[in-house]
Structure formats: structure tokens, C-alpha cells
Design a protein around this motif. Sequence first.
Motif, PDB file in Angstrom:
ATOM      1  N   GLN A 256       0.753  -1.284  -0.461  1.00  0.00           N
ATOM      2  CA  GLN A 256      -0.141  -0.031   0.105  1.00  0.00           C
ATOM      3  C   GLN A 256       0.515   1.021  -0.069  1.00  0.00           C
ATOM      4  OE1 GLN A 256       0.649  -1.694   2.640  1.00  0.00           O
ATOM      5  NE2 GLN A 256       1.244   0.301   3.575  1.00  0.00           N
ATOM      6  N   GLY A 257       1.944   1.352   0.508  1.00  0.00           N
ATOM      7  CA  GLY A 257       3.117   2.388   0.255  1.00  0.00           C
ATOM      8  C   GLY A 257       3.279   2.954   1.512  1.00  0.00           C
ATOM      9  N   THR A 258       4.182   3.416   1.933  1.00  0.00           N
ATOM     10  CA  THR A 258       5.261   3.913   3.179  1.00  0.00           C
ATOM     11  C   THR A 258       5.416   5.288   3.080  1.00  0.00           C
ATOM     12  OG1 THR A 258       6.046   4.208   5.262  1.00  0.00           O
ATOM     13  CG2 THR A 258       7.177   2.654   3.412  1.00  0.00           C
ATOM     14  N   GLN A 259       5.246   6.364   3.720  1.00  0.00           N
ATOM     15  CA  GLN A 259       5.691   7.847   3.163  1.00  0.00           C
ATOM     16  C   GLN A 259       6.892   8.323   3.770  1.00  0.00           C
ATOM     17  OE1 GLN A 259       4.499  10.416   0.708  1.00  0.00           O
ATOM     18  NE2 GLN A 259       6.310  11.162   2.034  1.00  0.00           N
ATOM     19  N   VAL A 260       7.769   8.523   2.620  1.00  0.00           N
ATOM     20  CA  VAL A 260       9.736   9.036   3.750  1.00  0.00           C
ATOM     21  C   VAL A 260       9.343  10.434   3.159  1.00  0.00           C
ATOM     22  CG1 VAL A 260      11.359   8.649   2.517  1.00  0.00           C
ATOM     23  CG2 VAL A 260      10.338   6.533   2.851  1.00  0.00           C
ATOM     24  N   THR A 261       9.933  11.068   4.072  1.00  0.00           N
ATOM     25  CA  THR A 261      10.212  12.414   4.101  1.00  0.00           C
ATOM     26  C   THR A 261      11.205  12.952   4.392  1.00  0.00           C
ATOM     27  OG1 THR A 261       7.438  13.343   4.552  1.00  0.00           O
ATOM     28  CG2 THR A 261       8.730  14.903   4.547  1.00  0.00           C
TER      29      THR A 261
END
Length: 123
Positions: free
Chosen positions: A115-120
Motif C-alpha cells: 500500500q506504500g509508506t511515506q518517506v519525507t
Amino acid sequence: VQLQASGGGLVQAGGSLRLSCAASGRTFSSYPMGWFRQAPGKEREFVAAISWTGENTYYADGVKGRFTISRDNAKNTLYLQMNSLKPEDTAVYYCAARTGRGMNIRADTYDYWGQGTQVTVSS
């Protein structure tokens, strides 16, 4: 195969994160796997791939030497260790599995997606 990515977050430039991708299903260990990312307004791009045994890996030029892909087939888990992060690494990161033979850099050759994971990464 169901994939669940985790481990994203907010980090300063130069920092590190480790992404994980937990897979369900007994066939995980037979599939080549990959990580892709998609930044806002951009197309999904290849990051890294690993063979089903874990012996072979391949990286996009922009992450080579900074990122390491690995897998633990006993735990049905794929990893992406990201070091020396840069603001341009900011994106949603996706794990994927393909039923075809061998590693591949094309997203359309992968059959299963997390589902995706956010990297900032902040500057």
C-alpha cells in the motif's frame, strides 16, 4: 500474496530509515521483489530489486551506495535500508513482488503491490 509496507517517516537530510515489507503467503520466498517510489507529480520509479534467493540485487543509480535491499525468507519480509537520505528521496515507497523470473526495473512487470509508506526528508 499480500504485501504490507511500513517504516516510513520524517527524517532530516543525512539520516537513515529502514523500510519493511511483510508478505503473506507461502510463495513469498520464490518471488523476486522490488522497491519503487513515487513523488508528488512524478511517475513511479524503480529503486531496488532483489532475486528470490537474496543473492542478487540491483539499484537505481540515484540510490546506489546509499540504499540496501535485503530479504528474510524465513520471516517473509523484505527490507530497504536507506542511509544518507536526501530531500529528493521524499516519496511514497512501495514494495512489490513479481511472479516472473528474475529481477526487473519495470513496474508493469510486478504482480503484487503493497500500500506504500511515506518517506519525507527535510533539508
